[in-house]
Design an enzyme around this catalytic site. Structure first.
Site, PDB file in Angstrom:
ATOM      1  N   ASP A 121     -31.357 -31.114 -26.630  1.00 52.28           N
ATOM      2  CA  ASP A 121     -30.994 -31.909 -25.459  1.00 52.28           C
ATOM      3  C   ASP A 121     -32.161 -31.951 -24.474  1.00 52.28           C
ATOM      4  O   ASP A 121     -33.048 -31.086 -24.495  1.00 52.28           O
ATOM      5  CB  ASP A 121     -29.780 -31.301 -24.748  1.00 52.28           C
ATOM      6  N   LYS A 143     -29.053 -36.662 -23.805  1.00 51.21           N
ATOM      7  CA  LYS A 143     -28.338 -37.705 -23.065  1.00 51.21           C
ATOM      8  C   LYS A 143     -28.823 -37.718 -21.625  1.00 51.21           C
ATOM      9  O   LYS A 143     -29.077 -36.671 -21.033  1.00 51.21           O
ATOM     10  CB  LYS A 143     -26.833 -37.433 -23.091  1.00 51.21           C
ATOM     11  N   MET A 254     -23.555 -31.688 -12.595  1.00 49.47           N
ATOM     12  CA  MET A 254     -23.584 -33.148 -12.829  1.00 49.47           C
ATOM     13  C   MET A 254     -22.889 -33.900 -11.688  1.00 49.47           C
ATOM     14  O   MET A 254     -22.177 -34.878 -11.913  1.00 49.47           O
ATOM     15  CB  MET A 254     -22.915 -33.501 -14.171  1.00 49.47           C
TER      16      MET A 254
END
Length: 342
Positions: A121, A143, A254
């Site tokens: 990642d 991502k 996030m």
């Protein structure tokens, strides 16, 4: 023993069964060597050492290799004994921590060293993977907010197919695989496909990134609990009410994109307007930065500072304990005065 050297233009002979020797073959090729292989001791002849600078003898359990060290000594060829590669056909989920190599666990480093393929990642410590996983195939499946270059179902399928082909697969993730990392989904997919899977925990950014800014998520007589929340999507009114009523520290991962909705929801739920808030960007990097404000001021402060992901949001009195706490406390007091009794 493993030899780490620049072998560009040199010839290396790797001896041992193919499955046992595959890791060494990849590593010596990655070091620039021309690699010759010998799978069976029955095929060994002294002239095979002509031009060879190193023999990597893999311990594959075959006693037929016993004469090899003496032959290398007579020919003046360096012999390096190595353990066999770990069995393939399995997946290991590895928590990479907050993104810096020195916070990888010992077991995580070992898993990377033994990997045939690494799916990583963007928030995982991937910049030095050619050293951490020498010779492994490195595949970026990271991502970004609003952009998934490889869909989750495709990532799981890639891992499974690679393992079924006999590879030792590492799925390297930022933080901990089971903290908003979809590690549980990947474990379930592997289990359904009959692929052995294991998990190596990592240092979650929910704790480590606030710590990098000097903010403890708990502190005696300040906060005896902390709640970790995903800010990927806005919360419901009931969830805001629940968080505001719990007390303690709230850590949001996030949460940059939903910051206005999140802070407004907590205010509606009764959280104090002057509650200290910090946003820690790019924890443990050279560009780490902390923006401090209050619950009602953080959106404006974040906008002025042009805060961007990746970042961790910390809400609670523990923010006052950050490095430079006197300056922080004074700033918070001024902000509280300007907010008033909202």
């Amino acid at each position: 023993m493993q030899l780490n050297a620049d072998l560009t233009g040199q010839t290396v002979l790797v001896t041992g069964a193919p499955a046992a020797a595959r890791r060494a073959i990849r590593r010596y090729r990655a070091a620039g060597a021309t690699v010759h292989t010998l799978a069976s001791p029955a095929d060994f002849r002294s002239e095979l050492l002509d031009g060879v600078v190193v023999v990597a003898a893999i311990n594959d359990g075959d006693s037929g290799w016993l004469p090899l060290p003496e032959t290398c000594r007579r020919r003046g060829v360096l012999l390096v004994n190595e353990e066999a590669a770990a069995p393939g056909g399995r997946v290991t989920l590895v928590g990479g921590g907050p993104g810096t190599d020195d916070l990888l666990t010992v077991r995580a480093r070992q898993a990377l060293l033994e990997a045939d393929v690494v799916y990583f990642d963007r928030l995982a410590p991937h910049r030095n993977l050619t050293v951490l996983a020498p010779g492994a195939e490195l595949i970026d499946v990271g991502k970004q907010p609003g952009h998934h270059k490889v869909k989750q179902a495709d990532i799981e399928n890639l891992m499974i197919q690679s393992a079924l082909a006999g590879n030792n697969v590492v799925r390297l993730k930022g933080g901990d695989p089971f903290v908003f990392g979809r590690g549980g989904e990947e474990v379930i997919s592997c289990a359904k496909a009959g692929v052995p899977v294991s998990v190596i925990p990592g240092v979650t950014s929910a704790i480590s990134v606030p710590a990098a800014a000097g903010i403890p998520v708990t502190h005696r007589e300040v906060s005896h609990m902390f709640t970790v929340v995903s800010g990927h999507a806005p919360l419901t009114d009931d969830e805001h009410l629940h968080l505001a009523g719990l007390g303690g520290t709230v850590v949001v991962l996030m949460g940059v994109g939903t910051l206005p909705q999140f802070t407004a929801g907590l205010r509606r739920a009764g959280m104090r307007a002057d509650m200290p808030v910090a946003i820690v960007e790019r924890g443990y990097s050279d560009s780490q930065r902390t923006t401090v404000s209050t619950l009602t001021g953080i959106v404006t402060a974040a906008g002025a500072a042009r805060v961007k992901s990746p970042a961790i949001l910390v809400i609670g009195e523990v923010v006052k304990l950050a490095h430079g706490c006197k300056e922080t406390a004074g700033r918070l007091a001024r902000l509280a005065d300007s907010v008033g009794a909202q």
